[in-house]
Design a protein around this motif. Structure first.
Motif, PDB file in Angstrom:
ATOM      1  N   ARG A 164      17.400 -30.450  37.792  1.00  0.00           N
ATOM      2  CA  ARG A 164      16.956 -29.060  37.978  1.00  0.00           C
ATOM      3  C   ARG A 164      16.140 -28.526  36.815  1.00  0.00           C
ATOM      4  O   ARG A 164      15.945 -27.310  36.690  1.00  0.00           O
ATOM      5  CB  ARG A 164      18.200 -28.174  38.205  1.00  0.00           C
ATOM      6  CG  ARG A 164      19.040 -28.638  39.391  1.00  0.00           C
ATOM      7  CD  ARG A 164      20.263 -27.780  39.616  1.00  0.00           C
ATOM      8  NE  ARG A 164      21.151 -28.374  40.622  1.00  0.00           N
ATOM      9  CZ  ARG A 164      22.228 -27.786  41.130  1.00  0.00           C
ATOM     10  NH1 ARG A 164      22.561 -26.566  40.738  1.00  0.00           N
ATOM     11  NH2 ARG A 164      22.976 -28.401  42.018  1.00  0.00           N
ATOM     12  N   ASN A 165      15.694 -29.413  35.923  1.00  0.00           N
ATOM     13  CA  ASN A 165      14.878 -29.037  34.753  1.00  0.00           C
ATOM     14  C   ASN A 165      15.511 -27.910  33.932  1.00  0.00           C
ATOM     15  O   ASN A 165      14.851 -26.924  33.597  1.00  0.00           O
ATOM     16  CB  ASN A 165      13.471 -28.595  35.197  1.00  0.00           C
ATOM     17  CG  ASN A 165      12.752 -29.691  35.951  1.00  0.00           C
ATOM     18  OD1 ASN A 165      12.766 -30.854  35.524  1.00  0.00           O
ATOM     19  ND2 ASN A 165      12.143 -29.354  37.060  1.00  0.00           N
ATOM     20  N   LEU A 166      16.807 -28.079  33.598  1.00  0.00           N
ATOM     21  CA  LEU A 166      17.507 -27.023  32.860  1.00  0.00           C
ATOM     22  C   LEU A 166      17.358 -27.168  31.339  1.00  0.00           C
ATOM     23  O   LEU A 166      17.795 -26.279  30.601  1.00  0.00           O
ATOM     24  CB  LEU A 166      18.995 -27.008  33.238  1.00  0.00           C
ATOM     25  CG  LEU A 166      19.306 -26.762  34.716  1.00  0.00           C
ATOM     26  CD1 LEU A 166      20.802 -26.881  34.993  1.00  0.00           C
ATOM     27  CD2 LEU A 166      18.816 -25.372  35.151  1.00  0.00           C
ATOM     28  N   GLY A 167      16.770 -28.278  30.892  1.00  0.00           N
ATOM     29  CA  GLY A 167      16.599 -28.496  29.446  1.00  0.00           C
ATOM     30  C   GLY A 167      17.862 -29.012  28.785  1.00  0.00           C
ATOM     31  O   GLY A 167      18.929 -29.051  29.404  1.00  0.00           O
ATOM     32  N   ASP A 168      17.737 -29.402  27.503  1.00  0.00           N
ATOM     33  CA  ASP A 168      18.878 -29.910  26.719  1.00  0.00           C
ATOM     34  C   ASP A 168      19.679 -30.986  27.456  1.00  0.00           C
ATOM     35  O   ASP A 168      20.919 -30.964  27.453  1.00  0.00           O
ATOM     36  CB  ASP A 168      19.831 -28.757  26.330  1.00  0.00           C
ATOM     37  CG  ASP A 168      19.192 -27.799  25.337  1.00  0.00           C
ATOM     38  OD1 ASP A 168      18.274 -28.230  24.607  1.00  0.00           O
ATOM     39  OD2 ASP A 168      19.596 -26.619  25.313  1.00  0.00           O
ATOM     40  N   VAL A 169      18.957 -31.925  28.063  1.00  0.00           N
ATOM     41  CA  VAL A 169      19.635 -32.952  28.860  1.00  0.00           C
ATOM     42  C   VAL A 169      20.433 -33.899  27.952  1.00  0.00           C
ATOM     43  O   VAL A 169      21.633 -34.089  28.139  1.00  0.00           O
ATOM     44  CB  VAL A 169      18.626 -33.738  29.733  1.00  0.00           C
ATOM     45  CG1 VAL A 169      19.372 -34.679  30.669  1.00  0.00           C
ATOM     46  CG2 VAL A 169      17.758 -32.787  30.553  1.00  0.00           C
TER      47      VAL A 169
END
Ligand code: UDP
Length: 236
Positions: free
Chosen positions: A217-222
């Motif tokens: 979901r492209n939420l960042g900080d993966v």
């Protein structure tokens, strides 16, 4: 134990033969895919995190009476496992509505299911891993009634063991996917991985997503989320 020829390369792992017929070596990659391979990327450090987290859970489950394919961790990204024939099913257990269950049943993400839900999907990329029920499984001869009874019993037991463990890590086990295989003696073993790639983990208090949904979901900080799961699972 040494790697011989590569037997298989999947989306997140490679599998190698060894000098022992009964064992193979799994090598975890940083590569990530989602939506049946349509979204591709890399998650820095994922290979070693998934290797270590999976092995930790496999050993916890073995201690609690679940037969698994785990043999020995070799290094940061590689593990010796028993060779199995994978049963072509994704066995999904759900405690809280999320992802495809939330859309299918019109539930808001985060709604607790009153009892755990067990689902099966036929592992077939070309068909998009369609959901199947036990009658499809018998008719397609993916597993016998006896084998599926074991798989279901193990899946619910695994759910209980993991929920109890993860509670102490301040993590909620929303849902997860298991794969089982049959060894050379026909015994059903838990195989594949148990990691932030294959489980939804939410922070128990803030409900922050600490799993592959950050990538999907492209939420960042993966990578940070995967690191956080590693730390908590190892009690740091
Ligand atoms: N899952 C997985 N591999 C798959 C499909 C699902 O590991 O090919 C996991 C997923 O990470 C989640 C659970 O199974 O923890 C349920 O996934 P869902 O059916 O909601 O599908 P998604 O929303 O991931 O497409």
């Amino acid at each position: 134990m040494h790697k011989k020829v590569q037997l298989y390369e999947g989306k997140a792992k490679k599998v190698f033969a060894t000098e022992n017929e009964e064992y193979c070596i799994v090598s975890y990659k940083d590569d990530a895919t989602a939506f049946n391979g349509q979204k591709k990327g890399q998650i820095q450090g994922k290979g070693s995190i998934n290797n270590r987290v999976t092995n930790h859970f496999m050993q916890l489950l073995e201690k609690n009476g679940i037969p698994t394919h785990f043999v020995q961790e070799l290094n940061a990204t590689e593990t010796v496992v028993k060779k199995v024939n994978i049963i072509p099913l994704e066995v999904i257990v759900r405690n809280i509505a999320a992802g495809s269950l939330a859309s299918r049943l019109g539930l808001e993400e985060g709604v607790k299911m009153s009892t755990p839900v067990l689902e099966y999907c036929y592992k077939n990329d070309a068909l998009g891993d369609p959901m199947v029920n036990e009658y499809h499984i018998y008719a397609m001869q993916f597993a016998t009634r006896e084998e599926l009874a074991y798989i279901a019993e193990y899946a619910f037991k695994i759910n209980k063991i993991l929920i109890e463990y993860l509670e102490k890590c301040n993590l909620e086990l929303v849902d997860f996917k298991l794969e089982f295989g049959k060894d050379c003696k026909g015994q059903i073993l838990l195989a594949d991985e148990i990691s932030p790639d294959t489980c939804r983990f939410w922070d128990a208090k803030t409900k922050e997503k600490l799993d592959k949904d950050r990538f999907r979901r492209n939420l960042g900080d993966v990578s940070e989320a995967y690191e956080e799961v590693l730390k908590r699972v190892f009690g740091q």
